[in-house]
Write a protein that holds these residues in place. Structure first.
Motif, PDB file in Angstrom:
ATOM      1  N   GLY A  72       0.789  -1.222   0.000  1.00 59.77           N
ATOM      2  CA  GLY A  72       0.000   0.000   0.000  1.00 59.77           C
ATOM      3  C   GLY A  72       0.823   1.275   0.000  1.00 59.77           C
ATOM      4  O   GLY A  72       0.271   2.360   0.141  1.00 59.77           O
ATOM      5  N   TYR A  73       2.121   1.160  -0.161  1.00 62.68           N
ATOM      6  CA  TYR A  73       2.971   2.347  -0.210  1.00 62.68           C
ATOM      7  C   TYR A  73       2.776   3.105  -1.516  1.00 62.68           C
ATOM      8  O   TYR A  73       3.015   4.302  -1.583  1.00 62.68           O
ATOM      9  CB  TYR A  73       4.450   1.987  -0.074  1.00 62.68           C
ATOM     10  CG  TYR A  73       4.822   1.322   1.233  1.00 62.68           C
ATOM     11  CD1 TYR A  73       4.080   1.524   2.399  1.00 62.68           C
ATOM     12  CD2 TYR A  73       5.923   0.490   1.308  1.00 62.68           C
ATOM     13  CE1 TYR A  73       4.428   0.916   3.587  1.00 62.68           C
ATOM     14  CE2 TYR A  73       6.283  -0.120   2.499  1.00 62.68           C
ATOM     15  CZ  TYR A  73       5.531   0.090   3.627  1.00 62.68           C
ATOM     16  OH  TYR A  73       5.894  -0.515   4.797  1.00 62.68           O
ATOM     17  N   ILE A  74       2.382   2.381  -2.551  1.00 65.89           N
ATOM     18  CA  ILE A  74       2.128   2.963  -3.867  1.00 65.89           C
ATOM     19  C   ILE A  74       0.727   2.559  -4.288  1.00 65.89           C
ATOM     20  O   ILE A  74       0.365   1.397  -4.202  1.00 65.89           O
ATOM     21  CB  ILE A  74       3.124   2.415  -4.916  1.00 65.89           C
ATOM     22  CG1 ILE A  74       4.557   2.646  -4.496  1.00 65.89           C
ATOM     23  CG2 ILE A  74       2.860   3.056  -6.268  1.00 65.89           C
ATOM     24  CD1 ILE A  74       5.545   1.911  -5.374  1.00 65.89           C
ATOM     25  N   ASP A  75      -0.049   3.533  -4.741  1.00 66.13           N
ATOM     26  CA  ASP A  75      -1.393   3.259  -5.244  1.00 66.13           C
ATOM     27  C   ASP A  75      -1.593   4.097  -6.500  1.00 66.13           C
ATOM     28  O   ASP A  75      -1.889   5.295  -6.421  1.00 66.13           O
ATOM     29  CB  ASP A  75      -2.436   3.603  -4.184  1.00 66.13           C
ATOM     30  CG  ASP A  75      -3.841   3.202  -4.582  1.00 66.13           C
ATOM     31  OD1 ASP A  75      -4.071   2.891  -5.766  1.00 66.13           O
ATOM     32  OD2 ASP A  75      -4.717   3.207  -3.700  1.00 66.13           O
ATOM     33  N   ASP A  76      -1.400   3.479  -7.655  1.00 63.84           N
ATOM     34  CA  ASP A  76      -1.480   4.208  -8.921  1.00 63.84           C
ATOM     35  C   ASP A  76      -2.867   4.800  -9.162  1.00 63.84           C
ATOM     36  O   ASP A  76      -2.989   5.911  -9.679  1.00 63.84           O
ATOM     37  CB  ASP A  76      -1.094   3.306 -10.093  1.00 63.84           C
ATOM     38  CG  ASP A  76       0.405   3.070 -10.183  1.00 63.84           C
ATOM     39  OD1 ASP A  76       1.156   3.622  -9.358  1.00 63.84           O
ATOM     40  OD2 ASP A  76       0.824   2.315 -11.078  1.00 63.84           O
ATOM     41  N   ALA A  77      -3.910   4.089  -8.780  1.00 66.94           N
ATOM     42  CA  ALA A  77      -5.268   4.593  -9.003  1.00 66.94           C
ATOM     43  C   ALA A  77      -5.532   5.831  -8.149  1.00 66.94           C
ATOM     44  O   ALA A  77      -6.116   6.809  -8.630  1.00 66.94           O
ATOM     45  CB  ALA A  77      -6.295   3.506  -8.696  1.00 66.94           C
ATOM     46  N   LEU A  78      -5.092   5.806  -6.907  1.00 70.64           N
ATOM     47  CA  LEU A  78      -5.266   6.967  -6.030  1.00 70.64           C
ATOM     48  C   LEU A  78      -4.426   8.144  -6.527  1.00 70.64           C
ATOM     49  O   LEU A  78      -4.881   9.287  -6.541  1.00 70.64           O
ATOM     50  CB  LEU A  78      -4.880   6.611  -4.592  1.00 70.64           C
ATOM     51  CG  LEU A  78      -5.024   7.728  -3.567  1.00 70.64           C
ATOM     52  CD1 LEU A  78      -6.481   8.182  -3.473  1.00 70.64           C
ATOM     53  CD2 LEU A  78      -4.518   7.266  -2.208  1.00 70.64           C
ATOM     54  N   PHE A  79      -3.203   7.863  -6.962  1.00 75.88           N
ATOM     55  CA  PHE A  79      -2.347   8.902  -7.527  1.00 75.88           C
ATOM     56  C   PHE A  79      -3.045   9.540  -8.736  1.00 75.88           C
ATOM     57  O   PHE A  79      -3.073  10.766  -8.872  1.00 75.88           O
ATOM     58  CB  PHE A  79      -1.001   8.310  -7.952  1.00 75.88           C
ATOM     59  CG  PHE A  79      -0.068   9.318  -8.564  1.00 75.88           C
ATOM     60  CD1 PHE A  79       0.839  10.009  -7.772  1.00 75.88           C
ATOM     61  CD2 PHE A  79      -0.093   9.583  -9.924  1.00 75.88           C
ATOM     62  CE1 PHE A  79       1.698  10.940  -8.326  1.00 75.88           C
ATOM     63  CE2 PHE A  79       0.760  10.515 -10.488  1.00 75.88           C
ATOM     64  CZ  PHE A  79       1.658  11.203  -9.696  1.00 75.88           C
ATOM     65  N   ALA A  80      -3.613   8.714  -9.610  1.00 72.99           N
ATOM     66  CA  ALA A  80      -4.288   9.208 -10.810  1.00 72.99           C
ATOM     67  C   ALA A  80      -5.476  10.088 -10.440  1.00 72.99           C
ATOM     68  O   ALA A  80      -5.671  11.161 -11.032  1.00 72.99           O
ATOM     69  CB  ALA A  80      -4.743   8.039 -11.680  1.00 72.99           C
ATOM     70  N   LYS A  81      -6.252   9.648  -9.470  1.00 71.92           N
ATOM     71  CA  LYS A  81      -7.421  10.428  -9.055  1.00 71.92           C
ATOM     72  C   LYS A  81      -6.998  11.775  -8.468  1.00 71.92           C
ATOM     73  O   LYS A  81      -7.586  12.814  -8.778  1.00 71.92           O
ATOM     74  CB  LYS A  81      -8.243   9.641  -8.038  1.00 71.92           C
ATOM     75  CG  LYS A  81      -9.524  10.317  -7.653  1.00 71.92           C
ATOM     76  CD  LYS A  81     -10.332   9.490  -6.691  1.00 71.92           C
ATOM     77  CE  LYS A  81     -11.562  10.243  -6.251  1.00 71.92           C
ATOM     78  NZ  LYS A  81     -12.268   9.561  -5.189  1.00 71.92           N
ATOM     79  N   ASN A  82      -5.954  11.763  -7.640  1.00 70.01           N
ATOM     80  CA  ASN A  82      -5.471  13.014  -7.039  1.00 70.01           C
ATOM     81  C   ASN A  82      -4.897  13.952  -8.088  1.00 70.01           C
ATOM     82  O   ASN A  82      -5.117  15.165  -8.038  1.00 70.01           O
ATOM     83  CB  ASN A  82      -4.435  12.724  -5.957  1.00 70.01           C
ATOM     84  CG  ASN A  82      -5.049  12.101  -4.736  1.00 70.01           C
ATOM     85  OD1 ASN A  82      -6.247  12.206  -4.490  1.00 70.01           O
ATOM     86  ND2 ASN A  82      -4.235  11.422  -3.953  1.00 70.01           N
ATOM     87  N   ARG A  83      -4.153  13.408  -9.043  1.00 69.40           N
ATOM     88  CA  ARG A  83      -3.582  14.241 -10.102  1.00 69.40           C
ATOM     89  C   ARG A  83      -4.693  14.834 -10.957  1.00 69.40           C
ATOM     90  O   ARG A  83      -4.659  16.007 -11.316  1.00 69.40           O
ATOM     91  CB  ARG A  83      -2.625  13.410 -10.946  1.00 69.40           C
ATOM     92  CG  ARG A  83      -2.024  14.104 -12.159  1.00 69.40           C
ATOM     93  CD  ARG A  83      -1.134  15.298 -11.837  1.00 69.40           C
ATOM     94  NE  ARG A  83      -0.045  15.000 -10.968  1.00 69.40           N
ATOM     95  CZ  ARG A  83       1.183  14.656 -11.359  1.00 69.40           C
ATOM     96  NH1 ARG A  83       1.455  14.561 -12.631  1.00 69.40           N
ATOM     97  NH2 ARG A  83       2.121  14.404 -10.470  1.00 69.40           N
TER      98      ARG A  83
END
Length: 177
Positions: free
Chosen positions: A68-79
Protein backbone atom coordinates in the motif's frame (compact mmCIF):
# COMPACT_ATOMS: atom_id res chain seq x y z
CA UNK A 1 34.03 11.90 -17.75
CA UNK A 2 30.21 12.00 -17.90
CA UNK A 3 29.99 8.68 -16.04
CA UNK A 4 32.07 10.09 -13.22
CA UNK A 5 29.85 13.16 -12.99
CA UNK A 6 26.76 10.97 -12.62
CA UNK A 7 28.28 8.81 -9.93
CA UNK A 8 27.15 9.59 -6.45
CA UNK A 9 29.80 9.77 -3.77
CA UNK A 10 28.08 6.91 -1.94
CA UNK A 11 29.03 3.26 -1.98
CA UNK A 12 27.59 0.81 -4.49
CA UNK A 13 24.10 -0.33 -3.61
CA UNK A 14 23.06 -3.68 -2.21
CA UNK A 15 19.52 -5.02 -1.68
CA UNK A 16 19.06 -3.37 1.73
CA UNK A 17 20.35 0.05 0.69
CA UNK A 18 18.22 -0.01 -2.47
CA UNK A 19 15.18 -0.85 -0.38
CA UNK A 20 16.01 2.02 2.01
CA UNK A 21 16.22 4.42 -0.94
CA UNK A 22 12.87 3.17 -2.23
CA UNK A 23 11.24 3.50 1.18
CA UNK A 24 12.60 7.01 1.65
CA UNK A 25 11.31 7.97 -1.82
CA UNK A 26 7.75 6.68 -1.28
CA UNK A 27 7.49 8.33 2.14
CA UNK A 28 8.60 11.65 0.70
CA UNK A 29 6.71 11.78 -2.60
CA UNK A 30 3.33 10.72 -3.93
CA UNK A 31 4.46 8.38 -6.65
CA UNK A 32 3.54 5.65 -9.10
CA UNK A 33 5.07 2.28 -9.88
CA UNK A 34 6.61 3.75 -13.01
CA UNK A 35 8.18 6.71 -11.22
CA UNK A 36 9.61 4.52 -8.45
CA UNK A 37 11.12 2.13 -11.01
CA UNK A 38 12.68 5.03 -12.88
CA UNK A 39 14.11 6.43 -9.66
CA UNK A 40 15.60 3.11 -8.58
CA UNK A 41 17.11 2.38 -12.00
CA UNK A 42 18.66 5.85 -12.01
CA UNK A 43 20.17 5.22 -8.58
CA UNK A 44 21.55 1.90 -9.82
CA UNK A 45 23.18 3.66 -12.79
CA UNK A 46 24.65 6.35 -10.54
CA UNK A 47 25.95 4.12 -7.73
CA UNK A 48 26.18 0.69 -9.36
CA UNK A 49 25.29 -2.68 -7.81
CA UNK A 50 27.50 -4.55 -5.35
CA UNK A 51 25.85 -7.97 -5.19
CA UNK A 52 26.37 -11.01 -7.41
CA UNK A 53 22.70 -11.52 -8.23
CA UNK A 54 21.08 -8.71 -10.26
CA UNK A 55 18.89 -6.11 -8.58
CA UNK A 56 15.23 -7.10 -8.74
CA UNK A 57 13.62 -3.67 -8.95
CA UNK A 58 10.36 -4.99 -10.43
CA UNK A 59 9.72 -7.30 -7.46
CA UNK A 60 10.59 -4.55 -4.98
CA UNK A 61 8.19 -2.11 -6.62
CA UNK A 62 5.39 -4.69 -6.72
CA UNK A 63 5.98 -5.49 -3.06
CA UNK A 64 5.67 -1.79 -2.19
CA UNK A 65 2.39 -1.69 -4.13
CA UNK A 66 1.09 -4.76 -2.26
CA UNK A 67 1.95 -3.09 1.05
CA UNK A 68 0.00 0.00 0.00
CA UNK A 69 2.97 2.35 -0.21
CA UNK A 70 2.13 2.96 -3.87
CA UNK A 71 -1.39 3.26 -5.24
CA UNK A 72 -1.48 4.21 -8.92
CA UNK A 73 -5.27 4.59 -9.00
CA UNK A 74 -5.27 6.97 -6.03
CA UNK A 75 -2.35 8.90 -7.53
CA UNK A 76 -4.29 9.21 -10.81
CA UNK A 77 -7.42 10.43 -9.05
CA UNK A 78 -5.47 13.01 -7.04
CA UNK A 79 -3.58 14.24 -10.10
CA UNK A 80 -6.83 14.52 -12.07
CA UNK A 81 -8.52 16.43 -9.26
CA UNK A 82 -5.61 18.88 -9.05
CA UNK A 83 -5.60 19.49 -12.80
CA UNK A 84 -9.38 19.87 -12.97
CA UNK A 85 -9.30 22.37 -10.11
CA UNK A 86 -6.71 24.36 -12.07
CA UNK A 87 -9.03 24.42 -15.08
CA UNK A 88 -7.57 21.71 -17.31
CA UNK A 89 -9.68 19.41 -19.48
CA UNK A 90 -9.77 15.67 -20.04
CA UNK A 91 -7.10 15.56 -22.76
CA UNK A 92 -4.63 17.37 -20.52
CA UNK A 93 -5.49 15.04 -17.62
CA UNK A 94 -4.99 12.00 -19.87
CA UNK A 95 -1.63 13.33 -20.98
CA UNK A 96 -0.48 13.90 -17.38
CA UNK A 97 -1.53 10.38 -16.35
CA UNK A 98 0.31 8.89 -19.32
CA UNK A 99 3.46 10.83 -18.41
CA UNK A 100 3.20 9.57 -14.83
CA UNK A 101 3.10 5.99 -16.11
CA UNK A 102 -0.43 5.21 -14.99
CA UNK A 103 -1.60 1.96 -16.58
CA UNK A 104 -4.98 1.51 -18.24
CA UNK A 105 -7.51 0.51 -15.63
CA UNK A 106 -5.83 2.54 -12.90
CA UNK A 107 -6.82 5.68 -14.78
CA UNK A 108 -10.54 4.84 -15.12
CA UNK A 109 -11.79 6.65 -12.01
CA UNK A 110 -9.65 9.70 -12.77
CA UNK A 111 -10.94 9.94 -16.34
CA UNK A 112 -14.53 9.48 -15.18
CA UNK A 113 -14.01 12.34 -12.72
CA UNK A 114 -12.61 14.43 -15.56
CA UNK A 115 -15.76 13.76 -17.61
CA UNK A 116 -18.02 14.65 -14.68
CA UNK A 117 -16.21 17.90 -13.93
CA UNK A 118 -15.54 19.09 -17.49
CA UNK A 119 -17.95 22.00 -17.15
CA UNK A 120 -16.43 23.16 -13.86
CA UNK A 121 -12.91 22.86 -15.29
CA UNK A 122 -13.80 24.91 -18.37
CA UNK A 123 -15.51 27.55 -16.25
CA UNK A 124 -12.48 27.75 -13.97
CA UNK A 125 -10.14 28.09 -16.93
CA UNK A 126 -12.26 30.86 -18.49
CA UNK A 127 -12.46 32.70 -15.16
CA UNK A 128 -8.72 32.47 -14.52
CA UNK A 129 -7.87 33.69 -18.03
CA UNK A 130 -10.66 36.31 -18.19
CA UNK A 131 -12.19 34.72 -21.27
CA UNK A 132 -15.71 35.22 -22.61
CA UNK A 133 -18.20 35.87 -19.82
CA UNK A 134 -15.37 36.75 -17.43
CA UNK A 135 -13.74 39.32 -19.75
CA UNK A 136 -13.98 43.06 -19.10
CA UNK A 137 -14.70 43.84 -22.76
CA UNK A 138 -15.53 41.84 -25.90
CA UNK A 139 -12.51 40.31 -27.62
CA UNK A 140 -11.68 41.00 -31.25
CA UNK A 141 -11.44 38.16 -33.78
CA UNK A 142 -7.67 37.68 -33.40
CA UNK A 143 -7.88 37.55 -29.61
CA UNK A 144 -10.80 35.08 -29.79
CA UNK A 145 -8.73 32.81 -32.04
CA UNK A 146 -5.84 32.89 -29.55
CA UNK A 147 -8.16 32.24 -26.61
CA UNK A 148 -9.73 29.32 -28.47
CA UNK A 149 -6.28 27.83 -29.11
CA UNK A 150 -5.35 28.27 -25.45
CA UNK A 151 -8.58 26.54 -24.39
CA UNK A 152 -7.78 23.62 -26.68
CA UNK A 153 -4.19 23.37 -25.38
CA UNK A 154 -5.65 23.22 -21.86
CA UNK A 155 -7.36 19.97 -22.90
CA UNK A 156 -10.94 21.09 -23.44
CA UNK A 157 -13.01 19.97 -26.41
CA UNK A 158 -13.78 22.40 -29.21
CA UNK A 159 -17.50 22.83 -28.47
CA UNK A 160 -16.87 23.68 -24.83
CA UNK A 161 -14.08 26.10 -25.74
CA UNK A 162 -16.21 27.78 -28.41
CA UNK A 163 -19.07 28.34 -25.98
CA UNK A 164 -16.85 30.19 -23.53
CA UNK A 165 -14.62 32.08 -25.96
CA UNK A 166 -17.47 33.52 -28.04
CA UNK A 167 -19.67 34.43 -25.06
CA UNK A 168 -20.14 38.11 -24.34
CA UNK A 169 -18.82 39.58 -21.08
CA UNK A 170 -21.25 38.90 -18.24
CA UNK A 171 -23.29 36.39 -20.29
CA UNK A 172 -24.56 33.31 -18.43
CA UNK A 173 -23.57 30.01 -20.02
CA UNK A 174 -25.64 26.92 -19.27
CA UNK A 175 -23.93 23.66 -18.42
CA UNK A 176 -26.28 21.83 -20.75
CA UNK A 177 -24.85 21.20 -24.20
Amino acid sequence: MRGEALKNSGRPLDHDSLQELALRYVTRYATTRHKLKSYLFRKLREREWSEDRPADVETMVERFAELGYIDDALFAKNRATALINRGYGKRRVTQALYQAGIAEGDDREALDLSDEKKWDAARTYARKKSIGPFAQEPADQDKCRKQLQAFLRAGHDFDMARRFVFAKPGEQIDAEM
